[in-house]
Enzyme design. Structure first.
Site, PDB file in Angstrom:
ATOM      1  N   GLY A   1      45.948 -43.362  77.567  1.00  0.00           N
ATOM      2  CA  GLY A   1      46.632 -42.570  76.562  1.00  0.00           C
ATOM      3  C   GLY A   1      47.873 -43.270  76.061  1.00  0.00           C
TER       4      GLY A   1
ATOM      5  N   VAL B   1      44.911 -43.863  83.261  1.00  0.00           N
ATOM      6  CA  VAL B   1      44.675 -43.026  84.427  1.00  0.00           C
ATOM      7  C   VAL B   1      43.532 -43.621  85.234  1.00  0.00           C
ATOM      8  CG1 VAL B   1      44.185 -40.695  85.243  1.00  0.00           C
ATOM      9  CG2 VAL B   1      45.426 -41.021  83.099  1.00  0.00           C
TER      10      VAL B   1
ATOM     11  N   LYS C   1      48.264 -42.083  87.327  1.00  0.00           N
ATOM     12  CA  LYS C   1      48.643 -42.597  86.002  1.00  0.00           C
ATOM     13  C   LYS C   1      49.581 -43.783  86.167  1.00  0.00           C
ATOM     14  CE  LYS C   1      49.194 -40.331  82.174  1.00  0.00           C
ATOM     15  NZ  LYS C   1      49.611 -39.422  81.076  1.00  0.00           N
TER      16      LYS C   1
ATOM     17  N   ASP D   1      54.065 -31.639  75.531  1.00  0.00           N
ATOM     18  CA  ASP D   1      52.850 -32.286  75.003  1.00  0.00           C
ATOM     19  C   ASP D   1      51.621 -31.481  75.404  1.00  0.00           C
ATOM     20  OD1 ASP D   1      51.371 -34.165  73.629  1.00  0.00           O
ATOM     21  OD2 ASP D   1      51.325 -35.611  75.281  1.00  0.00           O
TER      22      ASP D   1
END
Length: 610
Positions: free
Chosen positions: A24, A29, A43, A137
């Site tokens: 991302g 991840v 992550k 987010d």
């Protein structure tokens, strides 16, 4: 889900890394195995953020706050290390596809399932806000649909990226379609911002689209701040729930606790539709397959991961996998070598910096035949990112460069409207020969380029044909350097100097910035430094070498132009009969630039020999 690249580390702190789950804006991840045999989603933060000391401080603070969040509808934080070379965060690995994947695969959720989703999300937001966090987010990719309800992930972590290098380049932290008006206008955020995102997310879950989406990001942000949401197609009970959440005024939005009061308790047996449950079952089977893979050996023999780990893996395979984790479905091809699987990597992944550094350009076209230029044979290489090939037709010499400066050469203005796998093609020097290049997706200052020699007639068409062949091959293989594990060519140069050395050399508040593919600069309060990985010839001093000197026993060359600039170069190792790896450190500071350059060089020598 993909296996790890053979050159990648196999551990992060106490965790054994098993495979890549996805990537991302802030990092990637990985599926990880804890010492007690549990699976975790780990992550790893992108290098661009990891080089920013301010980010590390914010990341550390947000991780500590995230540890206070607990609840049935959040993925608990298990462990983290903000001071690692690559900062990481491990959380409980949740069984289920994310909301976007579920809607794309199974269609919009029916009203009962939307209510089921809403109860879980509002409960999660209440837990997150109680810990003093704002998610910032909340988007479909951060909501996972497990068999027993939704889970919210990555709460509070977006805060750590604000003010970092990533935002400094103009990037937006968060998903624009699910931002609140406060975020869209850079206002002050409160927990009410998450409630607005919650309302937008429910609209997407029920209809497959966000309520403010425009043709551009700018239009979307304008719509969020100034226009009414598109609630067409919503069931009345869903519209009644989301409309107050999408109020422009944060004070007019309900709190998560008020939303829970409106939703009431869930009837027994209510949950996801069959399509979503089928996705969970399919992922259960996929995890069983992943856990049957042989565990990769770590690169260093220092960690005793032998039979004990094999026993843990076997035990995991024998247990019901859904109780541990599932792999997200969709969006990431299962490819290590596309020639074996028949599926090429996405262009963005294939042309990422870390992957391009693994590529020996003299292996990409060697022995390949391309009509109309014939078969390519490697001729010579003068840079780690470049190789000259000879061809069997007309004895042409063709220059291939990977990760070089995309501004090199003169743009002819031709090639407009032509693209290779979505990447626009630029033609250069078309009157004297022809070069064709594409910019890499993540860093437009870098390019993949093919250049035909000066005086070659009608060479632009063949140049584009060869470039297309190169991109196709890079998407299906990495054509790795045939070098030992301590080679500098495949490494991120910004990772070769630790933060303490950089701070001591250039002063506080320093910033590390990648330059080209194999160079890094550090700019601080008192000095600036650069480190470049270059190429030399066996038995010869590096190009532009200065006076001989030593760096902790290593032969080096020192060149000092004046009282403010000093350069140290040395040969790290021989690659093959024609090439050596050369490292170059340059210091710019008033006072003792050579002392600063030597400190950096010593740190790099120690890092590569460890």
């Amino acid at each position: 889900m993909k296996p790890l690249d053979p050159a990648e580390p196999r551990t992060a702190g106490r965790y054994r890394l098993l495979a890549v789950l996805g990537e991302g804006a802030m990092g990637r991840v990985l599926l990880a195995l804890s010492p007690d045999g549990r699976l975790a989603a780990l992550k790893q933060i992108h290098p661009e953020l990891a080089h920013d000391d301010g980010f590390r401080d914010r990341f550390r603070h947000e991780v500590e706050a995230s540890r206070r969040v607990s609840g049935a509808y959040t993925a608990a934080v298990l462990d983290a290390d903000a001071d690692a070379e690559v900062p990481w965060l491990a959380s409980v690995h949740v069984p289920g596809p994310n909301l976007r994947e579920a809607v794309d695969a199974a269609g919009p959720l029916p009203p009962d399932a939307v209510r089921y989703l809403a109860v879980g999300l509002t409960t999660a937001l209440a837990d997150i806000h109680r810990a003093g966090l704002i998610h910032r987010d909340l988007k479909p990719g951060n909501v996972l649909l497990a068999a027993d309800g939704p889970r919210v992930i990555d709460f509070g972590i977006a805060r750590a990226a604000e003010g970092s290098d990533l935002t400094g380049t103009g990037a937006i932290i968060g998903s624009p379609a699910f931002m609140s008006p406060e975020q869209a206008t850079s206002g002050v955020l409160t927990p009410a911002s998450d409630v607005f995102s919650f309302g937008a997310l429910l609209v997407m879950a029920a209809t497959g689209r966000a309520p403010f989406t425009g043709n551009t990001t700018a239009q979307t942000l304008y719509n969020i701040a100034h226009t009414r949401p598109d609630l067409s197609g919503l069931a009345p009970e869903v519209a009644a729930l989301v409309e107050p959440c999408l109020a422009k005024d944060p004070a007019a939005r309900p709190t998560p606790h008020q939303l829970l009061g409106l939703l009431g308790p869930l009837p027994t047996g209510e949950g996801w539709p069959d399509g979503v449950r089928n996705l969970v079952v399919a992922q259960d089977a996929r995890v069983r397959e992943v856990l049957s893979w042989p565990l990769p050996e770590p690169p260093s023999p220092k960690r005793p991961w032998g039979k004990a780990t094999a026993v843990v893996a076997g035990a995991l395979c024998a247990v019901t996998v859904a109780s541990f984790a599932v792999v997200r479905l969709g969006g990431f091809e299962d490819v290590v070598d596309g020639r074996a699987t028949g599926q090429p990597l996405p262009v963005r992944e294939a042309l990422a910096d870390a992957r391009l550094r693994l590529v020996d350009p003299c292996r990409v076209l060697d022995g390949v035949e391309v009509d109309p230029v014939g078969e390519f044979t490697r001729f010579r290489s003068e840079e780690p990112g470049g190789c000259t090939y000879e061809t069997s037709e007309d004895d042409l010499s063709v220059w291939l460069t990977i990760g070089m400066d995309s501004d090199a050469g003169t743009d002819s203005g031709r090639g407009a409207g032509v693209d290779i796998d979505g990447l626009p093609v630029r033609l250069t020097d078309a009157n004297t020969g022809c070069g064709a290049l594409v910019q890499t997706p993540a860093r437009p200052e870098l390019s993949i380029a093919v250049e035909f020699p000066t005086g070659t007639a009608d060479s632009c068409g063949p140049a584009m044909t060869v470039l297309r062949t190169v991109i196709d091959r890079l998407r299906t293989d990495v054509f790795r350097w045939e070098v030992p594990a301590d080679s500098a060519f495949p490494l991120d140069p910004c990772s070769l100097v630790d933060g303490e050395t950089a701070r001591s050399a250039v002063g506080g508040g320093f910033k590390a910035s990648p330059y080209l593919l194999r160079a890094c600069t550090w700019a601080g309060q008192v000095a600036s430094m650069s480190l470049a990985v270059k190429q030399g010839e066996p038995g010869k001093p590096p190009r532009n070498a200065g006076e001989p000197t030593k760096i902790d026993g290593v032969d080096a060359y020192l060149s000092q132009e004046d009282t403010e600039y000093c350069t140290l170069t040395w040969t790290h190792r021989q690659v093959d009969d024609e090439r050596t790896e050369v490292l170059e450190v340059t210091s710019s500071r008033t006072g003792d630039p050579c002392g600063t350059a030597t400190a950096y060089a010593r740190a790099v020598v120690a890092k590569l020999s460890s």
